[in-house]
Design a protein around this motif. Structure first.
Motif, short mmCIF file in Angstrom:
data_model
loop_
_atom_site.label_atom_id
_atom_site.label_comp_id
_atom_site.label_asym_id
_atom_site.label_seq_id
_atom_site.Cartn_x
_atom_site.Cartn_y
_atom_site.Cartn_z
N ASN A 42 0.83 -1.21 0.00
CA ASN A 42 0.00 0.00 0.00
C ASN A 42 0.86 1.26 0.00
O ASN A 42 0.56 2.21 -0.72
N ASP B 153 1.14 3.94 1.76
CA ASP B 153 0.35 5.18 1.73
C ASP B 153 0.73 6.15 2.86
O ASP B 153 0.03 7.14 3.09
N TYR C 19 6.22 5.23 1.83
CA TYR C 19 5.61 6.08 0.81
C TYR C 19 6.01 5.56 -0.58
O TYR C 19 7.12 5.10 -0.79
N ARG C 20 5.10 5.71 -1.53
CA ARG C 20 5.36 5.33 -2.90
C ARG C 20 6.14 6.46 -3.57
O ARG C 20 5.83 7.63 -3.37
#
Length: 181
Positions: free
Chosen positions: A11, A13, A32-33
């Protein structure tokens, strides 16, 4: 644990995840992406924060045990007259469980209330008063004869609330009337 950890990683996120490590250390991790599809993780050692949090919880528990050991009812109020804490004796004397009492407006306890009531004056303008002949309302509707001391809670010359210490005096009043007769 591994499945949950992989789900968090996929995820990415930014949701914080707190983990306790071997040896009593604590980490908070946020993932975090990145723009190119990768994942960057930011990990912060929060061991000191967790130690202080545990110490604060122990202190709160100890103070609640002390308050609950008192034979008199003790109720703390904020500047709006809402109950911020109550010991076991207070809850028993007014017939409300501690959970039902905390957060309630103190007006539910008063048999008669007004802006000129000693309790109201304590948490609004900072006046302390001892009242020898009063009544508090029990949850079942009957009045409980009490005597109480109400004092403001002050911080840097500013009223932050009030504390009410009270006791049921019905038995003592009955004894006094019997002696007088």
């Amino acid at each position: 644990w591994v499945e949950e950890r992989l789900r968090i990683h996929r995820n990415a996120d930014g949701t914080p995840t707190v983990m306790q490590l071997h040896g009593g250390r604590w980490l908070m991790s946020r993932e975090y992406r990145t723009a190119d599809g990768g994942v960057v993780a930011v990990r912060t050692d929060i061991s000191l924060l967790k130690t202080r949090e545990a110490a604060l919880n122990d202190l709160q528990r100890r103070y609640q045990l002390i308050l609950d050991s008192a034979g008199d009812g003790i109720i703390g109020l904020d500047t709006k007259g809402l109950v911020s804490f109550a010991n076991r004796a207070a809850a028993d004397l007014v017939g409300l469980g501690g959970d039902a009492l905390v957060g309630a407006d103190f007006q539910v306890v008063l048999a008669s209330a007004s802006d000129d009531h000693p309790v109201h004056r304590a948490y609004t303008v900072g006046l302390a008063q001892k009242v020898d002949d009063a009544a508090f309302r029990h949850a079942d509707g009957h009045d409980v004869q009490v005597e109480y001391l109400v004092a403001p809670i002050m911080e840097q010359d500013q009223v932050m609330g009030a504390v009410v210490v009270f006791r049921d005096v019905a038995l003592r009043r009955l004894y006094e009337r019997t002696l007088a007769e």
